[in-house]
Design a protein around this motif. Structure first.
Motif, PDB file in Angstrom:
ATOM      1  N   PRO A 216     -45.000 -49.626  20.827  1.00 26.66           N
ATOM      2  CA  PRO A 216     -44.112 -48.483  21.440  1.00 26.66           C
ATOM      3  C   PRO A 216     -42.615 -48.302  21.019  1.00 26.66           C
ATOM      4  CG  PRO A 216     -44.612 -50.034  23.039  1.00 26.66           C
ATOM      5  CD  PRO A 216     -45.121 -50.593  22.031  1.00 26.66           C
ATOM      6  N   PRO A 268     -38.954 -44.651  19.245  1.00 27.16           N
ATOM      7  CA  PRO A 268     -39.956 -44.722  20.244  1.00 27.16           C
ATOM      8  C   PRO A 268     -41.210 -44.243  19.775  1.00 27.16           C
ATOM      9  CG  PRO A 268     -37.738 -43.786  21.223  1.00 27.16           C
ATOM     10  CD  PRO A 268     -37.645 -43.966  19.634  1.00 27.16           C
ATOM     11  N   GLY A 269     -42.172 -44.835  20.263  1.00 20.81           N
ATOM     12  CA  GLY A 269     -43.698 -44.467  19.846  1.00 20.81           C
ATOM     13  C   GLY A 269     -44.013 -44.814  18.167  1.00 20.81           C
ATOM     14  N   GLU A 270     -43.071 -45.292  17.356  1.00 22.14           N
ATOM     15  CA  GLU A 270     -43.121 -45.799  16.152  1.00 22.14           C
ATOM     16  C   GLU A 270     -43.277 -47.302  15.855  1.00 22.14           C
ATOM     17  OE1 GLU A 270     -41.452 -42.979  13.405  1.00 22.14           O
ATOM     18  OE2 GLU A 270     -41.942 -41.352  14.912  1.00 22.14           O
TER      19      GLU A 270
END
Ligand code: ADP
Length: 287
Positions: A216, A268-270
């Motif tokens: 995340p 965020p998320g990558e």
């Protein structure tokens, strides 16, 4: 006859004196404000550090208690013959090994932090192959790799020159990064990529080593603090992910003691990517 004092008229003398007094008072006031500002900043930093240290003590006590309870229960069940089937005994044996390993890792991390604070961050560096260091770090993370069910991809450029390093300390730094990638990046289709390549820093070539996960990632407002000692991110505390907040601080100190640099790239998320730059053995020898 007209007589005039060398200092000028009385009015001019008084005006000059007034300006001089005003300048001195202004200077003193400025000094006071600056001192007050510095004092406030120092107090705030000291308070923040004290708060982090208190959190660290609470966190480490909790981190110690969890595996100790598991070890106690496993020992109790084995001794009281609660577990008699070979499969059960095997499971308890595995649990004891895992929990003892976690305890050992935590205690070693705290000891390494204490020894870094005493000024012993790394030993005398010597020329080493980065591929071997990466292999060693992966080997040291094998147990966690199995638990996290994570795939590791290594991309090491062929024919890389040696780096000037304390092999053990550098392996520890990569192990810490790998551990974090597995702790925070685990989940569906967990993959961690470790790469090593030659890059140019201005004119001089350097070794770039990167550890990247697809988890995340790290919130932007936390990225500036993750290398601070005792700091733990919000998610680490919320999801009760094990740790003492010392891993990245040690990595940074080890890398900087080698004359290298470390930075993080994350959205965020990558996922999160930690990028290390290290001096080469040949360059260090020539300078
Ligand atoms: P610890 O893992 O014990 O908390 P670290 O110093 O290793 O301490 O890391 C500090 C914080 O940085 C962690 O609490 C976590 O919030 C964040 N962090 C480190 N690595 C990652 C990663 N790969 N992905 C997401 N967050 C990370």
């Amino acid at each position: 006859m007209f007589v005039r004092h060398r200092a000028g008229s009385l009015e001019a003398v008084v005006t000059r004196a007034r300006w001089r007094n005003l300048a001195v008072t202004g200077g003193v006031l400025l000094l006071l404000v600056a001192t007050l500002g510095a004092l406030l900043r120092f107090t705030r930093n000291a308070q923040r550090l004290a708060q982090l240290q208190m959190e660290f003590i609470a966190n480490v006590s909790h981190e110690l208690r969890t595996p100790l309870t598991a070890l106690y229960t496993a020992g109790h069940n084995l001794r009281g013959r609660v577990a008699q089937q070979p499969a059960q005994v095997e499971r308890y044996g595995e649990m004891i090994q895992q929990e003892a390993g976690r305890l050992k890792e935590l205690v070693e991390q705290v000891l390494r932090f204490a020894s870094a604070n005493a000024g012993r961050v790394i030993q005398e560096p010597s020329p080493v192959e980065i591929g071997k260091i990466i292999e060693g770090a992966i080997g040291a993370s094998r147990a966690l790799l199995q638990t996290a069910q994570c795939a590791i991809e290594t991309h090491i450029e062929p024919g890389l020159p040696e780096v000037m390093a304390d092999a053990q300390a550098l392996q520890q730094a990569l192990h810490n990064l790998l551990t974090n990638a597995l702790k925070y990046g685990a989940g569906n289709d967990c993959r961690v990529r470790i790469s090593a390549a030659l890059v140019k820093n201005g004119g001089a070539p350097e070794m770039e080593v990167s550890v990247a996960d697809r988890g995340p990632g790290i919130p932007e407002d936390e990225q500036g603090r993750i290398f601070d000692a005792f700091y733990r991110g919000k998610r680490a505390s919320q999801d009760q992910i094990h740790g003492a907040g010392l891993g990245l601080n040690l990595v940074k100190r080890i890398v900087e003691a080698h004359g290298g640099t470390i930075r993080v790239r994350s959205a965020p998320g990558e996922g999160a990517e930690f990028i290390l730059r290290l001096p080469l053995a040949a360059v260090s020898a020539a300078s």
